[in-house]
Motif scaffolding. Structure first.
Motif, PDB file in Angstrom:
ATOM      1  N   PRO A 241      -7.322  -5.199   3.800  1.00 40.17           N
ATOM      2  CA  PRO A 241      -7.312  -4.018   4.664  1.00 40.17           C
ATOM      3  C   PRO A 241      -6.126  -3.089   4.393  1.00 40.17           C
ATOM      4  CG  PRO A 241      -7.367  -6.032   5.984  1.00 40.17           C
ATOM      5  CD  PRO A 241      -7.320  -6.448   4.575  1.00 40.17           C
ATOM      6  N   CYS A 242      -4.996  -3.667   4.013  1.00 42.45           N
ATOM      7  CA  CYS A 242      -3.791  -2.855   3.897  1.00 42.45           C
ATOM      8  C   CYS A 242      -2.799  -3.631   3.051  1.00 42.45           C
ATOM      9  CB  CYS A 242      -3.214  -2.613   5.302  1.00 42.45           C
ATOM     10  SG  CYS A 242      -1.654  -1.713   5.328  1.00 42.45           S
ATOM     11  N   THR A 243      -1.896  -2.951   2.400  1.00 42.61           N
ATOM     12  CA  THR A 243      -0.878  -3.688   1.641  1.00 42.61           C
ATOM     13  C   THR A 243      -0.020  -4.530   2.572  1.00 42.61           C
ATOM     14  OG1 THR A 243       0.334  -1.621   1.670  1.00 42.61           O
ATOM     15  CG2 THR A 243      -0.620  -2.284  -0.426  1.00 42.61           C
ATOM     16  N   GLY A 244       0.054  -4.101   3.811  1.00 39.32           N
ATOM     17  CA  GLY A 244       0.804  -4.884   4.784  1.00 39.32           C
ATOM     18  C   GLY A 244       0.202  -6.259   5.010  1.00 39.32           C
TER      19      GLY A 244
ATOM     20  N   ASP B 142       0.833   7.735   3.230  1.00 39.22           N
ATOM     21  CA  ASP B 142      -0.632   7.834   3.283  1.00 39.22           C
ATOM     22  C   ASP B 142      -1.305   6.641   3.947  1.00 39.22           C
ATOM     23  OD1 ASP B 142      -0.322  10.149   1.968  1.00 39.22           O
ATOM     24  OD2 ASP B 142      -1.096   9.462   0.027  1.00 39.22           O
ATOM     25  N   CYS B 143      -0.514   5.700   4.432  1.00 37.70           N
ATOM     26  CA  CYS B 143      -1.117   4.452   4.931  1.00 37.70           C
ATOM     27  C   CYS B 143      -2.079   4.747   6.075  1.00 37.70           C
ATOM     28  CB  CYS B 143      -0.042   3.479   5.395  1.00 37.70           C
ATOM     29  SG  CYS B 143      -0.712   1.947   6.044  1.00 37.70           S
ATOM     30  N   HIS B 144      -3.244   4.129   5.993  1.00 37.56           N
ATOM     31  CA  HIS B 144      -4.253   4.275   7.031  1.00 37.56           C
ATOM     32  C   HIS B 144      -3.717   3.773   8.371  1.00 37.56           C
ATOM     33  CE1 HIS B 144      -8.367   4.401   8.589  1.00 37.56           C
ATOM     34  NE2 HIS B 144      -8.091   3.268   9.195  1.00 37.56           N
ATOM     35  N   PHE B 145      -2.833   2.781   8.285  1.00 38.28           N
ATOM     36  CA  PHE B 145      -2.257   2.208   9.509  1.00 38.28           C
ATOM     37  C   PHE B 145      -0.837   2.728   9.728  1.00 38.28           C
ATOM     38  CE2 PHE B 145      -5.288  -0.772   7.672  1.00 38.28           C
ATOM     39  CZ  PHE B 145      -6.189  -0.883   8.703  1.00 38.28           C
ATOM     40  N   THR B 146      -0.563   3.880   9.212  1.00 37.89           N
ATOM     41  CA  THR B 146       0.702   4.591   9.354  1.00 37.89           C
ATOM     42  C   THR B 146       1.848   4.033   8.518  1.00 37.89           C
ATOM     43  OG1 THR B 146       0.036   4.922  11.630  1.00 37.89           O
ATOM     44  CG2 THR B 146       2.200   5.732  11.032  1.00 37.89           C
ATOM     45  N   ALA B 147       2.147   2.726   8.689  1.00 41.76           N
ATOM     46  CA  ALA B 147       3.385   2.245   8.066  1.00 41.76           C
ATOM     47  C   ALA B 147       3.237   0.922   7.321  1.00 41.76           C
ATOM     48  CB  ALA B 147       4.464   2.106   9.131  1.00 41.76           C
TER      49      ALA B 147
END
Lengths: 278, 149, 337, 275
Positions: free
Chosen positions: B42-45, B72-77
């Motif tokens: 879902p995210c690099t996070g 640009d993160c879809h989840f902000t950070a």
């Protein structure tokens, strides 16, 4: 080799209650089956496993009078049981055992039998029940008291019906208050209370009691009130196990290795153990 | 004769940017080396350092971690947090003897199909030069054999 | 007159044993740690150690042991039992406490079900002990009724000569006699005096300790809580113990293949006894420490007739918070009657 | 009055006034050069406290003992600057309430031991000291030696050390920062870190632990001293500490209000390695 299990084929899987399943297993190899037939007695347990996940300990739920297969009933909770709950007929699982001691049912001959079980602890009791019912003539009155939290949590519903219909078995069913359904016809109440109401005679009677620790505790009090002595009450203990053969060192309660010296004990033996270790 | 070495590359990518970028590379018919296996998250996070370790243990020769550009993160950070983690994890792996070239990081947006394709080609070529990553694989082999005692 | 083995013959001795098909193990220092390792020559050995940090147990009950290799296919699961290597080994320079540890564990691993992994290694190994000439502050063999010159678990016992030139040699088992038959020319008749055995003071009254432990009312004594307060719950005392034998069985691998392994486990860990339901019979560090002491000095004795402690003192020697069996048993020993 | 006597009576006073329920300090050990953690609940027990240059353990690890502080009462603890640093980190990670910990601070310089001013965590400002503090030369030298190796040599170095690991988890258990009730290695659905102590599994475990300590380690050296097989854990922890300083100008435990380094970020964090 000591820790090598028998491969077993899953014959069928039956959903018993939410999160509870029964697997019927048959031996893949004839020599393993032969070994089982020679060694299995009611009350013994095994380590059921699935490669890639590990092994989990529970009783053999099928009776010693029916050794063509092994049945086990378990609640899905950890890594192994979650995987076992997802097998299908034809899959291969493993079994290591039978280990431990047994219910000395030949000593029960000529006596009345009182079986008391709570929730998911019916399986070990059921193994003794059928072992005795299959030789019904050897025993006198048979009473089964079984309770669960809710109606849905009762396991072996077909067999409960069957026992209910038999006139040589007295079945007392109960669910905890609040666990009943509108059409529930049997008792509502905790097992110890219902047991006291049912008031089976302690005269020439052996009681087999399996259940969660809290139920055991209060049921023992009830049995005492009814006049049972601790020597005539049998129960099973369970603990986390890895080896099943008295080596790995985790299942002992005080000096008693549940896997080697148990899992079947009389209530008197259990009372002699350090209670803080249970 | 032994088989010629074909690099195995595992790419952990975020679904919103890099995965879309890889998709774009595909739909744009850009050719890139078939050596990469893409794992979409879902995210690099969400990319735990454990994933990287496991990939290397299970036979990856190079691991690529890629996500959205900063901001640009879809989840902000998520990618800002990931960036800090990578910095530390990269230093840790280097200190314990895993060559830095074996773990690559990039930002690839959904529009950068070409960048993705080029990068995969470059990483594949570089891995080909480096040869197989054998350190963990050898340890893996050891545990599959009889006890050494 | 007795037979002696000179230190300068040790290289020949190793060679002779190797020729007879043995791998030779001895205390070695490697990567800042002392343990038993395979040696090729005498200079590989670390003779100056009172006791290696790691026990000889590692070579009979390894920290991780493959049991079964499995492959999970679409149609079937293949499994293959893995066995320990079948090789003959000589363990040279074992301290009497470590050798006793092996003998102490034998009945457990043979209790009705024979643990093949242990016994295959035991049957293939010859233990050559060296009587101690030195003891440190933590040694406590005499307190558990063993001694620096105990021959328990030994096949051959060596007594260091006073002049340091070698050892007096004595076979104490058939296996030991057979081992010495492989090196007849390296042994010579001699009557050199042997070095004195160190005096290891008894640190507690074992009889009194066992009596206290056996008494039921002490099981829930406040003593256990007080004595284990600083225990941090690591497993180093159990893993470095020559007699601790608890283990776990774990499947390790991926979706397609893996290995079922027998790994050391420790009664100090909270997960050791935890049920899946979350119920934990030994849910505090004090109950776990009590289990360890009771198991060693009460339960084990009841089952197998010996205490499960050989007095090496490693538990105290390397405890991060300076606990250990010695302190606990001393404290029990000092309790008012 | 020496510091030992001073702190004994202070501990006794704290206990007799009921300000704290427990004082965690040091007592005599099993040998002359050992000190062991000692827990005093009464003023009499406080007379057994020992404080000298051998008191090097970081006692803050006991502060995160399950249930110890859940009753809201206070505990006093003997701490060196590294222990105070640990408390700062624990507070910043919401594991401790600052007012529940009374600090009996001391510093050791060779054989000299001095009392530190202040009793509440807010009394100690460690920033300068921590940043200017250089680790002992042997750690620096060793770390440098490893940095100078090529990756293959470095791998061999760690392989030799990690192969010794027996997964006794002493490093984790003595560490004040390892307060997870269930450690990642004890989680088995899925089993991320293998529990087997073979070299590969040991790499996994030690790397994961080092990573989890990155930017949280107080450099007290407890893990390194606890390791029964002498793995130089100090080196890897030192390297991680250096990385967070160099990359993020972050020094763990400077104060109790800093945000954990891996739970925060700056938009302009360095990213030279990212394509």
């Amino acid at each position: 080799m000591i820790y090598s299990p028998f491969p077993m084929r899953v014959v069928s899987k039956r959903a018993e209650a939410p999160g509870v399943n029964t697997l019927k297993l048959e031996f893949v190899k004839e020599e393993d089956h032969e070994f089982f037939k020679q060694n299995y007695k009611t009350g013994m347990f095994g380590l059921y496993g699935i490669f890639g996940e590990g092994e989990s300990t529970f009783c053999v739920a099928s009776p010693e009078t029916r050794k063509d297969y092994i049945e086990c009933t378990f609640r899905q909770s950890g890594r192994v049981t979650s995987t076992l709950a997802n097998v299908d007929a034809g899959d291969i699982v493993t079994f290591r055992g039978p280990y431990g001691n047994r219910f000395p049912i030949e000593q029960f001959e000529g006596k009345n039998l009182l079986f008391i079980a709570g929730g998911i602890a019916l399986p070990p009791t059921r193994s003794v029940i059928w072992s005795c019912l299959d030789q019904r003539e050897k025993y006198k009155d048979v009473t089964i008291v079984y309770g669960a939290r809710t109606v849905a949590d009762l396991v072996y519903k077909d067999e409960l019906d069957e026992w209910k219909k038999r006139d040589d078995v007295r079945l007392v069913l109960t669910v905890d208050p609040g666990g009943e359904t509108p059409d529930w016809q049997d008792h509502v109440g905790f097992v110890p209370t219902v047991l006291e109401q049912a008031a089976p005679s302690p005269e020439n009677t052996i009681a087999v009691l399996c259940g969660p620790p809290i139920m055991i505790k209060f049921t023992l009090v009830a049995l005492q009130k009814l006049g049972f002595t601790a020597e005539n009450v049998y129960t099973t203990l369970e603990n986390r196990m890895k080896c099943g053969v008295g080596k790995c060192g985790r299942c002992n309660v005080g000096s008693v290795y549940i896997c080697k010296e148990g899992p079947v004990f009389t209530a008197a033996e259990v009372q002699a153990m350090p209670q803080a270790d249970l | 004769m032994s088989e010629p070495f074909e690099p195995k590359i595992v790419a952990f990518v975020c679904t919103y940017c890099t995965y879309a970028g890889a998709d774009l590379a595909g739909t744009s018919r850009l050719k890139y080396a078939p050596n990469v296996r893409i794992v979409r998250l879902p995210c690099t996070g969400r990319i735990s350092p454990m994933f990287i370790l496991k990939a290397l243990q299970k036979g990856a020769d190079t691991v690529l971690v890629s996500g959205c550009h900063p901001g640009d993160c879809h989840f902000t950070a998520g990618n800002y947090h990931a960036r800090r983690r990578w910095t530390v994890f990269r230093a840790l792996l280097a200190f314990t003897g895993i060559p830095e070239e074996r773990i690559r990081f990039s930002w690839v947006s959904a529009a950068e199909g070409a960048k993705f394709a080029e990068m995969i080609n470059e990483i594949t070529e570089q891995t080909r030069k480096l040869g197989p990553f054998t350190q963990y694989q050898e340890l893996q082999k050891v545990i599959e054999t009889q006890s050494t005692y | 007159m007795t037979r002696i083995l000179l230190r300068n013959k040790l290289d020949d001795c190793i060679a002779a044993w190797q020729k007879a098909g043995f791998s030779v193990f001895a205390p070695v220092r490697q990567h800042e740690m002392s343990s038993f390792g395979e040696v090729q020559k005498a200079s590989d050995m670390a003779f100056d150690l009172v006791l290696p940090e790691r026990t000889i147990k590692d070579h009979f009950f390894p920290q991780t042991e493959p049991l079964i290799k499995y492959k999970i296919g679409k149609q079937q699961i293949d499994s293959e039992t893995m066995t320990p290597p079948d090789r003959k080994r000589v363990f040279f320079g074992v301290r009497p406490c470590d050798a006793s540890g092996l003998a102490i564990d034998d009945p457990l691993f043979g209790w009705d079900y024979k643990d093949d992994y242990w016994f295959r290694r035991r049957d293939n190994s010859v233990i050559v002990t060296i009587v101690c000439t030195e003891a440190d502050d933590f040694c406590m063999c005499t307190s558990v009724k063993l001694s620096p010159e105990s021959d328990k678990g030994a096949d051959v016992m060596l007594r260091p000569l006073a002049n340091g030139a070698g050892w007096q040699v004595e076979a104490v088992s058939e296996r030991g006699t057979a081992l010495l038959e492989t090196i007849p020319s390296l042994l010579q008749e001699n009557s050199e005096p042997t070095a004195p055995v160190p005096q290891v003071a008894e640190k507690f009254d074992l009889e009194k300790v066992m009596e206290w432990l056996a008494s039921k009312e002490n099981f829930e004594s406040q003593f256990w809580k007080d004595i284990s307060l600083r225990c941090v719950g690591c497993g180093s005392c159990t893993f470095l113990c020559p007699t601790c034998h608890c283990f776990d069985i774990q499947d390790e691998g991926d979706t397609y293949a893996g290995i079922r392994r027998k790994n050391w486990d420790s009664c100090s860990f909270s997960l050791f006894t935890m049920h899946t339901s979350g119920h934990n019979p030994r849910n505090t560090q004090s109950t776990r420490w009590r289990q360890r002491i009771m198991h060693k000095f009460n339960y084990y004795r009841g089952k197998f007739g010996v205490n499960s402690c050989s007095g090496c003192g490693r538990c105290t020697r390397q405890c991060p918070v300076d606990m250990g069996i010695t302190e606990t048993l001393q404290a029990i020993s000092n309790l008012p009657r | 009055m020496g510091i030992q006597e001073q702190y004994r009576s202070e501990a006794a006073a704290l206990l007799s006034s009921g300000e704290v329920k427990l004082v965690i300090g040091f007592g005599e050990g099993s040998t002359a050069d050992r000190r062991r953690p000692l827990f005093a609940r009464t003023p009499e027990e406080a007379q057994k406290f020992v404080l000298d240059a051998a008191c090097i353990a970081n006692l803050s690890t006991y502060l995160v003992t399950e249930g110890l502080l859940s009753d809201g009462k206070k505990v006093a603890v003997f701490l060196k600057p590294d222990g105070i640093r640990s408390v700062n980190i624990l507070i910043s990670e919401a594991q401790l309430k600052p007012d529940q910990v009374v600090i009996l601070g001391y510093a050791i310089d060779k054989a000299e031991i001095t009392a530190l001013e202040g009793r509440n965590i807010s009394d100690f400002s460690l920033g300068e000291e921590i940043r200017s503090h250089t680790p002992p030369p042997h750690i620096l030298q060793e770390a440098e030696r490893i940095e100078e190796m090529n990756p293959a040599e470095r791998f061999e170095f760690w392989k030799a050390h990690f192969s010794k690991c027996i997964k006794c988890y002493a490093c984790r258990q003595v560490c004040p920062m390892c307060y997870c009730r269930r450690c990642i290695v004890d989680v088995n659905q899925p089993q991320w870190v293998s529990t087997s102590s073979h070299t590969l599994g040991n790499f996994e475990w030690n790397i994961v632990r080092a990573f989890h300590l990155a930017g949280r380690c107080a450099a007290c050296g407890a893990c390194d001293r606890a390791c029964p097989v002498n793995i130089p854990l100090r080196l890897v922890n030192y390297r991680m500490g250096k990385e967070v300083i160099d990359a993020f100008d972050y020094c763990a435990g400077e104060n109790s209000s800093q945000k954990p380094v891996l739970a925060s970020f700056k938009q302009d964090d360095p990213e030279t390695f990212i394509l």
